[in-house]
Design a protein around this motif. Structure first.
Motif, PDB file in Angstrom:
ATOM      1  N   ASN A   3       8.910  -3.414   8.559  1.00  0.00           N
ATOM      2  CA  ASN A   3       7.850  -2.853   7.737  1.00  0.00           C
ATOM      3  C   ASN A   3       6.502  -3.158   8.368  1.00  0.00           C
ATOM      4  O   ASN A   3       6.227  -4.265   8.691  1.00  0.00           O
ATOM      5  CB  ASN A   3       7.925  -3.470   6.342  1.00  0.00           C
TER       6      ASN A   3
ATOM      7  N   THR B 106       0.862  -1.171   0.000  1.00  0.00           N
ATOM      8  CA  THR B 106       0.000   0.000   0.000  1.00  0.00           C
ATOM      9  C   THR B 106       0.905   1.231   0.000  1.00  0.00           C
ATOM     10  O   THR B 106       2.115   1.110   0.224  1.00  0.00           O
ATOM     11  CB  THR B 106      -0.880   0.047   1.260  1.00  0.00           C
ATOM     12  N   ILE B 107       0.338   2.376  -0.237  1.00  0.00           N
ATOM     13  CA  ILE B 107       1.146   3.598  -0.283  1.00  0.00           C
ATOM     14  C   ILE B 107       1.910   3.780   1.028  1.00  0.00           C
ATOM     15  O   ILE B 107       3.113   4.052   1.032  1.00  0.00           O
ATOM     16  CB  ILE B 107       0.240   4.828  -0.543  1.00  0.00           C
ATOM     17  N   GLU B 108       1.197   3.547   2.148  1.00  0.00           N
ATOM     18  CA  GLU B 108       1.815   3.718   3.462  1.00  0.00           C
ATOM     19  C   GLU B 108       2.990   2.747   3.632  1.00  0.00           C
ATOM     20  O   GLU B 108       4.082   3.146   4.036  1.00  0.00           O
ATOM     21  CB  GLU B 108       0.772   3.484   4.549  1.00  0.00           C
ATOM     22  N   ASN B 109       2.733   1.475   3.283  1.00  0.00           N
ATOM     23  CA  ASN B 109       3.793   0.478   3.421  1.00  0.00           C
ATOM     24  C   ASN B 109       4.979   0.763   2.510  1.00  0.00           C
ATOM     25  O   ASN B 109       6.114   0.451   2.839  1.00  0.00           O
ATOM     26  CB  ASN B 109       3.241  -0.924   3.135  1.00  0.00           C
ATOM     27  N   LYS B 110       4.673   1.347   1.358  1.00  0.00           N
ATOM     28  CA  LYS B 110       5.746   1.660   0.412  1.00  0.00           C
ATOM     29  C   LYS B 110       6.627   2.766   1.002  1.00  0.00           C
ATOM     30  O   LYS B 110       7.853   2.705   0.909  1.00  0.00           O
ATOM     31  CB  LYS B 110       5.135   2.117  -0.922  1.00  0.00           C
ATOM     32  N   ILE B 111       5.993   3.758   1.612  1.00  0.00           N
ATOM     33  CA  ILE B 111       6.747   4.856   2.239  1.00  0.00           C
ATOM     34  C   ILE B 111       7.622   4.298   3.359  1.00  0.00           C
ATOM     35  O   ILE B 111       8.805   4.631   3.466  1.00  0.00           O
ATOM     36  CB  ILE B 111       5.782   5.949   2.768  1.00  0.00           C
ATOM     37  N   ILE B 112       7.022   3.398   4.175  1.00  0.00           N
ATOM     38  CA  ILE B 112       7.781   2.794   5.278  1.00  0.00           C
ATOM     39  C   ILE B 112       8.965   1.997   4.716  1.00  0.00           C
ATOM     40  O   ILE B 112      10.093   2.107   5.210  1.00  0.00           O
ATOM     41  CB  ILE B 112       6.873   1.892   6.151  1.00  0.00           C
TER      42      ILE B 112
END
Lengths: 194, 47
Positions: free
Chosen positions: A194, A117-123
């Motif tokens: 992550n 997800t976008i959030e996980n990608k940022i993390i």
């Protein structure tokens, strides 16, 4: 006599003679029984509709090609066709099972979206950046081995050849590199998950 | 609320196929003509 009051055998004759109304009357008369029969075997409305449709396509083709002989009754004959199609359906799904979403079963329990997800990608990007910074802090010889092994996917044999050290030395440097990374991570309490 | 343990009745007496299925079958029947030539059936679907 109205067409709806004619017995099945006469309706079949009418239909074969070209009266399309007779087919509507036959379908109307027997639709519940045939649909209910299929649904009792395949409890899925969409598939039941498909099998019902295929059943009548067979009926239409047989009647139009004059291959139907009034030996038995019309309804048992149609039931037989639908029964065979139900068997065909289960044969097909046994070879290639079809999973459908129900209240108890979610398709996502056997199938998942692996993309982040976008959030996980940022993390993940953040973790990657932190890790790179930590690697930069390692002594040069350890950093070199770790980068070759982890980022360039080289074997220890290749690493030893390109750095001009023995395999054991390369392995040792990798070991110290990992130990040093762990030490720094523990010391600064960095969270790299992550 | 009390849980109902009895099995759900699968076949209700008023089960009917979808209206689209029936209308497809009737249109298909009207469009289809089968011609038999030398023991071979030719299916013709007119528009």
């Amino acid at each position: 006599m109205a067409i709806t009051n004619l017995p099945d055998a006469l309706l079949v004759k009418e239909y074969v003679a070209g009266n399309e109304e007779a087919l509507s009357a036959l379908i109307k008369r027997h639709q519940s029984k045939i649909y209910g029969f299929i649904y009792s075997k395949i409890p899925d409305k969409d598939i039941t509709n498909d099998v019902f449709q295929d059943t009548f396509i067979k009926v239409i083709k047989t009647l139009k090609s004059n291959s139907y002989n009034e030996e038995g009754k019309f309804l048992p004959w149609v039931m037989r066709i639908s029964h065979n199609l139900v068997v065909d359906h289960y044969r097909k799904t046994k070879k290639m099972p079809l999973y459908r979403e129900t209240e108890e079963f979610s398709i996502f329990s056997i199938m998942s979206d692996d993309s982040l997800t976008i959030e996980n990608k940022i993390i993940a990007d953040q973790v990657e950046m932190d890790l790179k910074r930590l690697i930069e802090e390692l002594p040069a010889d350890q950093k070199e081995v770790l980068v070759m092994r982890m980022y360039q996917d080289m074997s220890f044999k290749e690493i030893s050849e390109s750095t001009g050290v023995s395999i054991n030395t390369a392995l040792g440097r990798m070991r110290y590199a990992l130990m040093n990374l762990r030490k720094v991570i523990d010391k600064h309490q960095i969270v790299l998950t992550n | 609320m009390a849980k109902i343990y009895s099995k759900k009745q699968l076949v209700s007496s008023s089960m009917k196929p979808a209206a689209e299925t029936i209308s497809f079958l009737i249109s298909y029947s009207k469009a289809l003509s089968i011609i038999k030539i030398n023991n071979v059936n030719f299916e013709i679907i007119s528009n």
